[in-house]
Design a protein around this motif. Structure first.
Motif, PDB file in Angstrom:
ATOM      1  N   VAL A  96       4.178  -4.045   1.953  1.00 38.84           N
ATOM      2  CA  VAL A  96       2.815  -4.649   2.402  1.00 38.84           C
ATOM      3  C   VAL A  96       1.886  -4.155   1.372  1.00 38.84           C
ATOM      4  CG1 VAL A  96       0.874  -5.284   3.804  1.00 38.84           C
ATOM      5  CG2 VAL A  96       3.550  -5.190   4.561  1.00 38.84           C
ATOM      6  N   LEU A  97       1.328  -5.076   0.464  1.00 40.45           N
ATOM      7  CA  LEU A  97       0.363  -4.539  -0.695  1.00 40.45           C
ATOM      8  C   LEU A  97      -0.907  -5.764  -0.257  1.00 40.45           C
ATOM      9  CD1 LEU A  97       3.220  -4.280  -3.215  1.00 40.45           C
ATOM     10  CD2 LEU A  97       1.338  -2.659  -2.756  1.00 40.45           C
ATOM     11  N   VAL A  98      -1.066  -6.090   0.743  1.00 42.56           N
ATOM     12  CA  VAL A  98      -2.268  -6.810   1.035  1.00 42.56           C
ATOM     13  C   VAL A  98      -3.528  -6.249   0.602  1.00 42.56           C
ATOM     14  CG1 VAL A  98      -3.593  -8.144   2.803  1.00 42.56           C
ATOM     15  CG2 VAL A  98      -1.147  -7.960   2.802  1.00 42.56           C
ATOM     16  N   GLU A  99      -4.479  -7.039  -0.144  1.00 40.15           N
ATOM     17  CA  GLU A  99      -5.684  -6.625  -0.575  1.00 40.15           C
ATOM     18  C   GLU A  99      -5.408  -5.126  -1.510  1.00 40.15           C
ATOM     19  OE1 GLU A  99      -9.063  -6.782   2.117  1.00 40.15           O
ATOM     20  OE2 GLU A  99      -7.847  -7.879   3.377  1.00 40.15           O
ATOM     21  N   ALA A 100      -4.465  -4.880  -1.906  1.00 34.99           N
ATOM     22  CA  ALA A 100      -4.323  -3.767  -2.917  1.00 34.99           C
ATOM     23  C   ALA A 100      -4.904  -3.831  -4.075  1.00 34.99           C
ATOM     24  CB  ALA A 100      -2.884  -3.436  -2.697  1.00 34.99           C
ATOM     25  N   ASN A 101      -5.409  -2.849  -4.866  1.00 38.17           N
ATOM     26  CA  ASN A 101      -6.012  -3.087  -6.258  1.00 38.17           C
ATOM     27  C   ASN A 101      -4.934  -2.576  -7.118  1.00 38.17           C
ATOM     28  OD1 ASN A 101      -7.247  -3.035  -8.729  1.00 38.17           O
ATOM     29  ND2 ASN A 101      -9.069  -1.802  -7.786  1.00 38.17           N
ATOM     30  N   MET A 102      -4.415  -3.734  -7.939  1.00 36.51           N
ATOM     31  CA  MET A 102      -3.088  -3.160  -8.849  1.00 36.51           C
ATOM     32  C   MET A 102      -3.655  -3.547  -9.983  1.00 36.51           C
ATOM     33  SD  MET A 102      -0.111  -4.519  -6.159  1.00 36.51           S
ATOM     34  CE  MET A 102       1.154  -3.691  -7.201  1.00 36.51           C
ATOM     35  N   SER A 103      -4.940  -3.678 -10.213  1.00 34.42           N
ATOM     36  CA  SER A 103      -5.556  -3.882 -11.840  1.00 34.42           C
ATOM     37  C   SER A 103      -4.703  -2.704 -12.935  1.00 34.42           C
ATOM     38  CB  SER A 103      -7.050  -3.661 -11.852  1.00 34.42           C
ATOM     39  OG  SER A 103      -7.664  -4.539 -10.998  1.00 34.42           O
ATOM     40  N   HIS A 104      -4.449  -3.575 -13.858  1.00 37.57           N
ATOM     41  CA  HIS A 104      -3.740  -2.711 -14.916  1.00 37.57           C
ATOM     42  C   HIS A 104      -2.437  -1.911 -14.369  1.00 37.57           C
ATOM     43  CE1 HIS A 104      -7.013  -4.105 -17.562  1.00 37.57           C
ATOM     44  NE2 HIS A 104      -7.572  -3.938 -16.218  1.00 37.57           N
ATOM     45  N   ALA A 105      -1.943  -2.076 -13.594  1.00 38.64           N
ATOM     46  CA  ALA A 105      -0.649  -1.471 -13.188  1.00 38.64           C
ATOM     47  C   ALA A 105       0.278  -1.968 -14.027  1.00 38.64           C
ATOM     48  CB  ALA A 105      -0.410  -1.668 -11.656  1.00 38.64           C
ATOM     49  N   PHE A 106       1.540  -1.234 -14.058  1.00 34.77           N
ATOM     50  CA  PHE A 106       2.681  -1.546 -14.864  1.00 34.77           C
ATOM     51  C   PHE A 106       3.584  -1.860 -13.844  1.00 34.77           C
ATOM     52  CE2 PHE A 106       6.127  -0.758 -18.036  1.00 34.77           C
ATOM     53  CZ  PHE A 106       5.888  -1.624 -19.168  1.00 34.77           C
ATOM     54  N   LEU A 107       4.149  -2.970 -13.872  1.00 37.62           N
ATOM     55  CA  LEU A 107       5.377  -3.265 -12.736  1.00 37.62           C
ATOM     56  C   LEU A 107       6.596  -3.931 -13.429  1.00 37.62           C
ATOM     57  CD1 LEU A 107       2.592  -5.249 -10.480  1.00 37.62           C
ATOM     58  CD2 LEU A 107       4.120  -3.426  -9.551  1.00 37.62           C
TER      59      LEU A 107
END
Length: 139
Positions: A96-107
């Motif tokens: 559950v990543l609801v409303e998570a800030n994943m800006s510039h994350a490397f997935l």
């Protein structure tokens, strides 16, 4: 708190570590399934290859954390800050990543099967297929 203290307390059966400061610690390869790290500070921590399945990171600060090959299956990361985090080959099945800030994350090559990304901020993030997310929020 340092890594040794956390691991000892976890081994003794403790699972609740809300609001703990674990900035820049190394817990690479640790088995911490089911741990509660809500509102914890994990900035620049190394959690690569860690088993964090079923863990809770609600409102935790995971900026610039190394989560390469970590198992985050069914992790609860509501409103977590994952800015610039390394999540390549991470397992996020059912997370559950609801409303998570994943800006510039490397997935890159991360497994997001059945993950809930409602209103997650992904601007500049590199997605599992290697493309870069251009829009601000995940639909």
């Amino acid at each position: 708190m340092n890594a040794e203290e956390l691991l000892a307390r976890y081994a003794a059966g403790e699972r609740h570590f809300e609001a703990v400061n674990l900035a820049r610690v190394s817990l690479a390869g640790a088995n911490l399934s089911g741990i509660n790290l809500d509102r914890a500070n994990l900035v620049e921590a190394n959690l690569s290859r860690a088993n964090l399945s079923g863990a809770s990171f609600q409102e935790a600060n995971l900026a610039r954390v190394n989560l390469t090959e970590a198992d985050l299956s069914r992790a609860f990361m509501l409103k977590a800050n994952l800015t610039e985090s390394q999540l390549s080959s991470a397992r996020l099945v059912g997370a559950v990543l609801v409303e998570a800030n994943m800006s510039h994350a490397f997935l890159f090559e991360a497994n997001l099967e059945d993950a809930k990304l409602t209103d997650a901020l992904l601007v500049g993030a590199v997605l599992p297929d290697g493309t870069e997310q251009q829009s601000a929020k995940f639909p």
